[in-house]
Write a protein that holds these residues in place. Structure first.
Motif, mmCIF file in Angstrom:
data_model
loop_
_atom_site.group_PDB
_atom_site.id
_atom_site.type_symbol
_atom_site.label_atom_id
_atom_site.label_comp_id
_atom_site.label_asym_id
_atom_site.label_seq_id
_atom_site.Cartn_x
_atom_site.Cartn_y
_atom_site.Cartn_z
ATOM 1 N N SER A 88 48.377 32.313 35.618
ATOM 2 C CA SER A 88 47.968 33.698 35.821
ATOM 3 C C SER A 88 46.631 33.781 36.534
ATOM 4 C CB SER A 88 47.891 34.413 34.464
ATOM 5 O OG SER A 88 47.393 35.721 34.613
ATOM 6 N N ARG A 89 45.703 32.929 36.125
ATOM 7 C CA ARG A 89 44.370 32.924 36.740
ATOM 8 C C ARG A 89 44.435 32.498 38.206
ATOM 9 N NH1 ARG A 89 42.328 30.348 33.072
ATOM 10 N NH2 ARG A 89 42.486 28.232 33.887
ATOM 11 N N VAL A 90 45.224 31.477 38.484
ATOM 12 C CA VAL A 90 45.339 30.975 39.857
ATOM 13 C C VAL A 90 46.008 32.024 40.749
ATOM 14 C CG1 VAL A 90 46.509 29.272 41.293
ATOM 15 C CG2 VAL A 90 45.328 28.542 39.224
ATOM 16 N N GLU A 91 47.046 32.671 40.244
ATOM 17 C CA GLU A 91 47.739 33.695 41.044
ATOM 18 C C GLU A 91 46.805 34.864 41.348
ATOM 19 O OE1 GLU A 91 52.494 33.474 40.112
ATOM 20 O OE2 GLU A 91 51.235 34.505 38.658
ATOM 21 N N SER A 92 45.958 35.233 40.391
ATOM 22 C CA SER A 92 45.059 36.366 40.618
ATOM 23 C C SER A 92 43.983 36.039 41.654
ATOM 24 C CB SER A 92 44.392 36.780 39.297
ATOM 25 O OG SER A 92 43.476 35.791 38.854
ATOM 26 N N GLN A 93 43.698 34.744 41.845
ATOM 27 C CA GLN A 93 42.664 34.334 42.796
ATOM 28 C C GLN A 93 43.226 33.879 44.140
ATOM 29 O OE1 GLN A 93 40.835 31.150 40.587
ATOM 30 N NE2 GLN A 93 39.425 32.505 39.495
ATOM 31 N N GLU A 94 44.547 33.899 44.277
ATOM 32 C CA GLU A 94 45.168 33.235 45.427
ATOM 33 C C GLU A 94 44.703 33.782 46.768
ATOM 34 O OE1 GLU A 94 49.644 31.832 46.866
ATOM 35 O OE2 GLU A 94 49.328 32.767 44.915
ATOM 36 N N ARG A 95 44.378 35.067 46.836
ATOM 37 C CA ARG A 95 43.949 35.660 48.102
ATOM 38 C C ARG A 95 42.451 35.512 48.354
ATOM 39 N NH1 ARG A 95 47.881 38.637 50.489
ATOM 40 N NH2 ARG A 95 49.699 39.158 49.229
ATOM 41 N N GLN A 96 41.736 34.933 47.386
ATOM 42 C CA GLN A 96 40.291 34.763 47.533
ATOM 43 C C GLN A 96 39.987 33.317 47.919
ATOM 44 O OE1 GLN A 96 38.688 35.912 43.741
ATOM 45 N NE2 GLN A 96 39.843 37.817 43.689
ATOM 46 N N ARG A 97 39.656 33.105 49.176
ATOM 47 C CA ARG A 97 39.380 31.750 49.655
ATOM 48 C C ARG A 97 38.130 31.210 48.963
ATOM 49 N NH1 ARG A 97 39.743 29.052 54.823
ATOM 50 N NH2 ARG A 97 39.612 26.840 54.283
#
Length: 361
Positions: free
Chosen positions: A181-190
C-alpha cells in the motif's frame, strides 16, 4: 441551436455522441461514434444500431417524456469487452407528430472502472482467503488445547509451535500488505535521494548469508566494469543512482530471498552488477542488477503473471516456505517508482534470472 451547430458541437466532443430523431432514427453521429459503431449508422433506426434491450428501453422512456437517464452498453470485439455509460438527454419540445423527443446520446468508456472494481473484489477475496486459512488452523488448535490435549504436554508444545508459525505467516502478510500500500501510494513520486547500488547489494549479501549457509548455498556478487564505449566518464567508476535506498534494498532482498527459496538446496545464487546501453524509454547508459539462481526454472506460461498480487507458481510450496504472494508485486511497484524495468528470464531445468534496469538520473 441549428442542426449544423449541433453537429459542430458533437464533433468537438472526443467521446462518441449520437443525435436521434423523435422517431428513433440516427440523425447525426460524430467521428468517435462512427469509429465505434460504423459509418453506416446515420439514417438507421437506433434499434438496428444499438441492439441492446436495456439501453433501448431507456431511450424509449426518455422519448416518451421521462427525464434524462443513463444506461450501460457493452461492446465485444477481438480486443475484449468494453463497457460504456450512455447518457440519454431529451432535446427541445416533444414532437406532437412523432409522439416523442429528439435525443442526444453521449457514450463514456467506463471499462477501467469495472476493471478496478473487479480488482478490488479479487483483492478482498484473496486477502480473506490468505488470512482465513491460518486463522482456522489457530482456532482449531486452541479448541484442541482446551479439550482433548489439555493435559498432553507433548501435543501442547507441538501445537503451540504450529500456531506460532501460522501467526508469523499472518504477520508477514499484514506487513507485506502495508508495504504494498505504501509503495503504491508513492509510485508517482520519483525519489530524490542517491543510492550506491553496489553498497546495497553488498548489504543484501551480508544480511542473507546466514540463511544461505543454512541451506548450503553460496551468495556472491559479480561486478562488471563499464564498457568504455558507453562513454560514462568518471560516473562509470561508481554505481550510484537516484533512488530510495530502503526501497532498493527491499527489491533485492525480496529477489534474493526468492532465489534462495526456489533455487534449490546447495546451489549458488549470484548477484551481478554492471552498466549497459539502455533501450526503449531508457536512454543512455543504465545500471543493470541481476539475481541469478540455478533452480528448476519457471514454466514460460507463468512468467507474464509473476508480478500479480497473490499469484504463485506452486501455491502449496510457496506457503510452506512462508511466501505471501506479494513480494514480486512490491518489487514491480518499487521499480516503477524508480522509472526502471524488471525483466524475468527462465529456462526450465537451468534456473531463472531476475534483472532490474535503473536509470542513474
Amino acid at each position: 441551436m441549428t442542426g449544423t451547430q449541433l453537429i459542430d458541437v458533437m464533433n468537438a466532443v472526443p467521446e462518441p455522441m449520437l443525435h436521434l430523431s423523435a422517431t428513433g432514427q440516427v440523425e447525426a453521429a460524430n467521428a468517435a461514434a462512427r469509429a465505434l459503431l460504423g459509418d453506416w449508422i446515420e439514417g438507421r433506426s437506433c434499434a438496428t444500431v444499438l441492439r441492446q434491450p436495456g439501453l433501448l428501453s431507456r431511450i424509449e422512456a426518455v422519448q416518451a417524456g421521462e427525464a434524462a437517464s443513463e444506461a450501460r452498453m457493452q461492446i465485444t470485439d477481438q480486443t475484449g469487452e468494453t463497457q460504456y455509460l450512455v447518457r440519454i438527454t431529451p432535446l427541445g419540445e416533444r414532437s406532437a407528430r412523432a409522439g416523442g423527443h429528439a435525443l442526444l446520446l453521449h457514450f463514456t468508456d467506463i471499462t477501467h472502472l469495472r476493471e478496478a472494481e473487479e480488482m478490488r473484489r479479487d483483492f478482498v477475496a484473496n486477502v480473506s482467503h490468505e488470512l482465513r486459512t491460518p486463522l482456522t488452523a489457530v482456532l482449531g488448535f486452541i479448541e484442541t488445547l482446551r479439550g482433548p490435549a489439555r493435559e498432553d504436554t507433548a501435543a501442547r508444545e507441538r501445537f503451540l509451535g504450529i500456531m506460532e508459525g501460522e501467526a508469523r505467516r499472518m504477520n508477514r502478510l499484514v506487513s507485506d500488505l502495508l508495504s504494498l500500500s505504501r509503495v503504491e501510494s508513492q509510485e508517482r513520486q520519483r525519489p530524490s535521494g542517491e543510492v550506491d547500488l553496489k553498497a546495497v547489494l553488498d548489504g543484501v549479501i551480508a544480511a542473507l548469508r546466514p540463511a544461505a549457509e543454512e541451506q548450503g548455498c553460496t551468495l556472491e556478487l559479480e561486478v562488471t566494469p563499464a564498457d568504455p564505449s558507453l562513454l560514462l566518464g568518471p560516473a562509470g567508476e561508481s554505481y550510484r543512482m537516484r533512488g530510495d535506498r530502503d526501497q532498493v534494498m527491499q527489491v533485492f532482498l525480496n529477489l534474493t530471498e526468492n532465489a534462495l527459496k526456489y533455487g534449490g538446496t546447495g546451489k549458488p545464487v549470484t548477484l551481478r552488477l554492471g552498466w549497459q546501453e539502455g533501450s526503449g524509454n531508457l536512454k543512455g547508459p543504465v545500471l543493470r542488477a541481476e539475481v541469478v539462481d540455478r533452480g528448476d526454472g519457471i514454466d514460460p506460461l507463468h512468467l507474464p503473471r509473476l508480478t500479480e498480487r497473490f499469484y504463485r507458481v506452486d501455491t502449496h510450496r510457496s506457503r510452506a516456505m512462508g511466501g505471501t504472494g506479494l513480494g514480486l508485486a512490491i518489487v514491480k511497484h518499487i521499480v516503477n517508482r524508480h522509472r526502471g524495468r524488471l525483466r524475468i528470464e527462465s529456462v526450465q531445468g537451468k534456473g531463472s534470472t531476475f534483472s532490474v534496469l535503473f536509470p542513474p538520473e
